[in-house]
Design a protein around this motif. Structure first.
Motif, PDB file in Angstrom:
ATOM      1  N   GLY A  62      29.648  45.178  46.481  1.00  0.00           N
ATOM      2  CA  GLY A  62      30.125  44.603  48.490  1.00  0.00           C
ATOM      3  C   GLY A  62      30.675  43.165  48.008  1.00  0.00           C
ATOM      4  N   VAL A  63      31.681  42.557  48.820  1.00  0.00           N
ATOM      5  CA  VAL A  63      31.900  41.008  49.049  1.00  0.00           C
ATOM      6  C   VAL A  63      31.904  40.528  50.764  1.00  0.00           C
ATOM      7  N   ALA A  64      31.755  39.824  50.893  1.00  0.00           N
ATOM      8  CA  ALA A  64      31.676  39.325  52.233  1.00  0.00           C
ATOM      9  C   ALA A  64      31.702  37.672  52.409  1.00  0.00           C
ATOM     10  N   ALA A  65      32.339  37.288  52.971  1.00  0.00           N
ATOM     11  CA  ALA A  65      32.988  36.056  52.470  1.00  0.00           C
ATOM     12  C   ALA A  65      33.149  35.291  54.051  1.00  0.00           C
ATOM     13  N   ALA A  66      32.463  33.744  54.459  1.00  0.00           N
ATOM     14  CA  ALA A  66      32.609  32.907  55.422  1.00  0.00           C
ATOM     15  C   ALA A  66      33.648  31.804  55.330  1.00  0.00           C
ATOM     16  N   GLU A  67      33.417  30.832  55.994  1.00  0.00           N
ATOM     17  CA  GLU A  67      34.655  29.522  56.091  1.00  0.00           C
ATOM     18  C   GLU A  67      34.011  29.551  54.530  1.00  0.00           C
ATOM     19  N   THR A  68      33.256  28.833  54.078  1.00  0.00           N
ATOM     20  CA  THR A  68      32.340  27.960  53.056  1.00  0.00           C
ATOM     21  C   THR A  68      31.851  28.745  52.014  1.00  0.00           C
ATOM     22  N   LYS A  69      31.763  29.748  51.776  1.00  0.00           N
ATOM     23  CA  LYS A  69      30.698  30.361  50.831  1.00  0.00           C
ATOM     24  C   LYS A  69      31.529  32.228  50.522  1.00  0.00           C
ATOM     25  N   ALA A  70      30.610  32.583  49.861  1.00  0.00           N
ATOM     26  CA  ALA A  70      30.950  34.387  49.860  1.00  0.00           C
ATOM     27  C   ALA A  70      29.390  34.050  49.017  1.00  0.00           C
ATOM     28  N   ILE A  71      30.121  36.004  49.117  1.00  0.00           N
ATOM     29  CA  ILE A  71      28.386  36.329  48.380  1.00  0.00           C
ATOM     30  C   ILE A  71      29.223  37.831  47.679  1.00  0.00           C
ATOM     31  N   VAL A  72      28.313  38.285  46.673  1.00  0.00           N
ATOM     32  CA  VAL A  72      28.906  39.665  45.715  1.00  0.00           C
ATOM     33  C   VAL A  72      27.305  40.335  45.886  1.00  0.00           C
ATOM     34  N   VAL A  73      27.322  41.627  45.878  1.00  0.00           N
ATOM     35  CA  VAL A  73      26.073  42.148  45.755  1.00  0.00           C
ATOM     36  C   VAL A  73      26.133  43.481  45.293  1.00  0.00           C
ATOM     37  N   GLU A  74      25.387  44.656  44.381  1.00  0.00           N
ATOM     38  CA  GLU A  74      25.823  45.504  43.956  1.00  0.00           C
ATOM     39  C   GLU A  74      24.543  46.573  44.288  1.00  0.00           C
ATOM     40  N   VAL A  75      24.820  47.830  45.087  1.00  0.00           N
ATOM     41  CA  VAL A  75      24.258  48.948  45.423  1.00  0.00           C
ATOM     42  C   VAL A  75      24.338  49.976  44.343  1.00  0.00           C
ATOM     43  N   ASN A  76      23.080  49.766  43.784  1.00  0.00           N
ATOM     44  CA  ASN A  76      23.565  51.008  42.819  1.00  0.00           C
ATOM     45  C   ASN A  76      23.063  52.681  43.449  1.00  0.00           C
ATOM     46  N   SER A  77      23.593  53.853  43.168  1.00  0.00           N
ATOM     47  CA  SER A  77      23.166  54.841  42.976  1.00  0.00           C
ATOM     48  C   SER A  77      23.623  55.555  42.169  1.00  0.00           C
ATOM     49  N   TYR A 154      37.992  38.740  44.848  1.00  0.00           N
ATOM     50  CA  TYR A 154      38.941  39.648  44.615  1.00  0.00           C
ATOM     51  C   TYR A 154      38.064  40.343  44.581  1.00  0.00           C
ATOM     52  N   ILE A 155      38.788  42.167  45.218  1.00  0.00           N
ATOM     53  CA  ILE A 155      37.997  43.819  45.068  1.00  0.00           C
ATOM     54  C   ILE A 155      38.831  44.245  43.567  1.00  0.00           C
ATOM     55  N   HIS A 156      38.372  44.835  42.456  1.00  0.00           N
ATOM     56  CA  HIS A 156      39.113  45.257  41.826  1.00  0.00           C
ATOM     57  C   HIS A 156      38.691  46.855  41.727  1.00  0.00           C
ATOM     58  N   ASN A 157      39.385  47.368  41.830  1.00  0.00           N
ATOM     59  CA  ASN A 157      39.492  49.445  42.195  1.00  0.00           C
ATOM     60  C   ASN A 157      39.021  49.303  43.861  1.00  0.00           C
ATOM     61  N   GLN A 158      39.523  48.499  44.406  1.00  0.00           N
ATOM     62  CA  GLN A 158      38.582  48.601  45.920  1.00  0.00           C
ATOM     63  C   GLN A 158      38.742  50.367  46.702  1.00  0.00           C
ATOM     64  N   VAL A 159      37.714  50.894  46.473  1.00  0.00           N
ATOM     65  CA  VAL A 159      37.936  52.015  48.059  1.00  0.00           C
ATOM     66  C   VAL A 159      38.467  51.809  48.855  1.00  0.00           C
ATOM     67  N   VAL A 160      37.284  50.953  49.830  1.00  0.00           N
ATOM     68  CA  VAL A 160      37.780  50.790  51.087  1.00  0.00           C
ATOM     69  C   VAL A 160      37.627  48.761  51.298  1.00  0.00           C
ATOM     70  N   GLU A 161      38.143  48.133  51.795  1.00  0.00           N
ATOM     71  CA  GLU A 161      37.925  46.726  52.658  1.00  0.00           C
ATOM     72  C   GLU A 161      36.579  46.299  51.567  1.00  0.00           C
ATOM     73  N   GLY A 162      36.801  45.814  51.010  1.00  0.00           N
ATOM     74  CA  GLY A 162      35.290  44.730  51.228  1.00  0.00           C
ATOM     75  C   GLY A 162      34.585  45.277  49.368  1.00  0.00           C
ATOM     76  N   LEU A 163      34.670  47.141  49.335  1.00  0.00           N
ATOM     77  CA  LEU A 163      33.955  47.609  48.650  1.00  0.00           C
ATOM     78  C   LEU A 163      34.989  48.145  47.355  1.00  0.00           C
ATOM     79  N   GLY A 164      34.369  47.677  45.769  1.00  0.00           N
ATOM     80  CA  GLY A 164      35.034  48.367  45.136  1.00  0.00           C
ATOM     81  C   GLY A 164      34.005  48.535  44.173  1.00  0.00           C
ATOM     82  N   LYS A 165      34.842  48.824  41.923  1.00  0.00           N
ATOM     83  CA  LYS A 165      34.166  48.206  41.659  1.00  0.00           C
ATOM     84  C   LYS A 165      33.374  47.726  40.601  1.00  0.00           C
ATOM     85  N   MET A 166      34.115  46.261  41.454  1.00  0.00           N
ATOM     86  CA  MET A 166      34.230  44.922  40.605  1.00  0.00           C
ATOM     87  C   MET A 166      34.254  43.803  41.787  1.00  0.00           C
ATOM     88  N   GLY A 167      33.868  42.410  41.837  1.00  0.00           N
ATOM     89  CA  GLY A 167      34.045  42.215  42.503  1.00  0.00           C
ATOM     90  C   GLY A 167      33.843  40.534  42.113  1.00  0.00           C
TER      91      GLY A 167
END
Length: 308
Positions: A62-77, A154-167
């Motif tokens: 998952g990816v989230a962004a604000a004005e001058t920063k952004a974060i990427v997280v991985e949550v596994n199942s 950038y989200i590659h193989n996006q499933v829904v907005e901001g979520l995918g298989k690569m960030g």
């Protein structure tokens, strides 16, 4: 009654639940071990922790962004099926969003208060394990920030907005036009997704990696039977080629292979209206580095049929 450390240890070994959970369970049930086990199971705690030995290599980035920063997280199942679950997707999206309020480190994101609750992100994921019935975990997180400029995503193989298989995140420092910076930054992020560079520039590559490559190149060159002076030049040439392949700024830009990423950035400055500098990038590919369990399907079937 008094709850001893030995009782807590015994319950922990039987259920795999956390120490504080075991202590609470025993206190709630006056030290009755079987009742405490049932209490943990009813709360979903024992169920969740018993699953923690199972490999969770699917999930979402998952990816989230604000004005001058952004974060990427991985949550596994454990399965891709769960990754397609609306509740799981909402969980990952919320984890990324709340991660923006932290310094982006794994500990900070895990300890952050989950949106709309009084629980931490880690405890919320634990509750979701019990509800959904699969092992899940917050595996890693990373944040990039800039003083001025943008952190493109950038989200590659996006499933829904901001979520995918690569960030991918790409940080660009500049006082230039934000829209133009974001557009170019997204192109660089797509490039990073495709080429998986080792570092931003040559100086950031692990010296051990460079030495290993030099040793391989030297051995290959000596096999040619050339003199040492020639071999040294051959190794230098191959190292330059190696840097062109693995260093982001030196790579041929996917969008225009006639230019390196560094030269493409320089050319784009006319669109930005100001000088610009790429200061960092992050690339998370789902499940990379996780050793997945290898199962013998025939043996599993035989075992299920009582033949083993």
């Amino acid at each position: 009654m008094s709850i001893s450390a030995a009782m807590v240890k015994d319950l922990r070994e039987k259920t795999g639940a956390g120490m504080m959970d075991c202590k609470t369970a025993l206190a709630e049930n006056n030290g009755d071990m079987e009742a405490a086990i049932d209490w943990l199971r009813a709360k979903g705690i024992a169920k969740a922790d018993k699953k923690s030995g199972r490999t969770a290599a699917e999930g979402l980035v998952g990816v989230a962004a604000a004005e001058t920063k952004a974060i990427v997280v991985e949550v596994n199942s454990e399965t891709d099926f769960v990754a397609r679950n609306d509740a799981f997707q909402a969980l990952v999206r919320d984890v990324a969003q709340v991660g923006l309020t932290t310094d982006g480190s794994l500990d900070a994101v895990g300890a952050a208060t989950y949106p709309g609750s009084s629980k931490t992100v880690v405890d919320t994921i634990k509750d979701a394990v019990a509800t959904i019935g699969e092992n899940m975990s917050l595996r890693r997180s990373a944040m990039l920030t800039v003083g001025e400029g943008v952190v493109a995503t950038y989200i590659h193989n996006q499933v829904v907005e901001g979520l995918g298989k690569m960030g991918v995140l790409v940080a660009i420092e500049s006082t230039g036009d934000k829209a133009a910076l974001n557009q170019f930054g997204r192109q660089v992020a797509m490039h990073v997704a495709a080429t998986n560079p080792l570092a931003l520039n040559a100086s950031e590559i692990d010296p051990a990696v460079v030495e290993r490559e030099k040793a391989i190149f030297s051995e290959q060159a000596r096999a040619s039977g050339k003199p040492e002076a020639i071999i040294e030049k051959m190794v230098e040439g191959r190292l330059r080629k190696f840097y062109e392949e693995v260093v982001l700024l030196s790579q041929a830009f996917v969008m225009n292979p006639d230019l390196t990423v560094e030269k493409a950035l320089k050319e784009a400055e006319k669109d930005f209206g100001a000088p610009a500098r790429i200061t960092g990038f992050v690339r998370f590919a789902l499940g990379e580095g996780i050793e997945r369990e290898q199962t013998d399907f025939a043996a599993e079937v035989a075992a299920a049929a009582g033949k083993n």
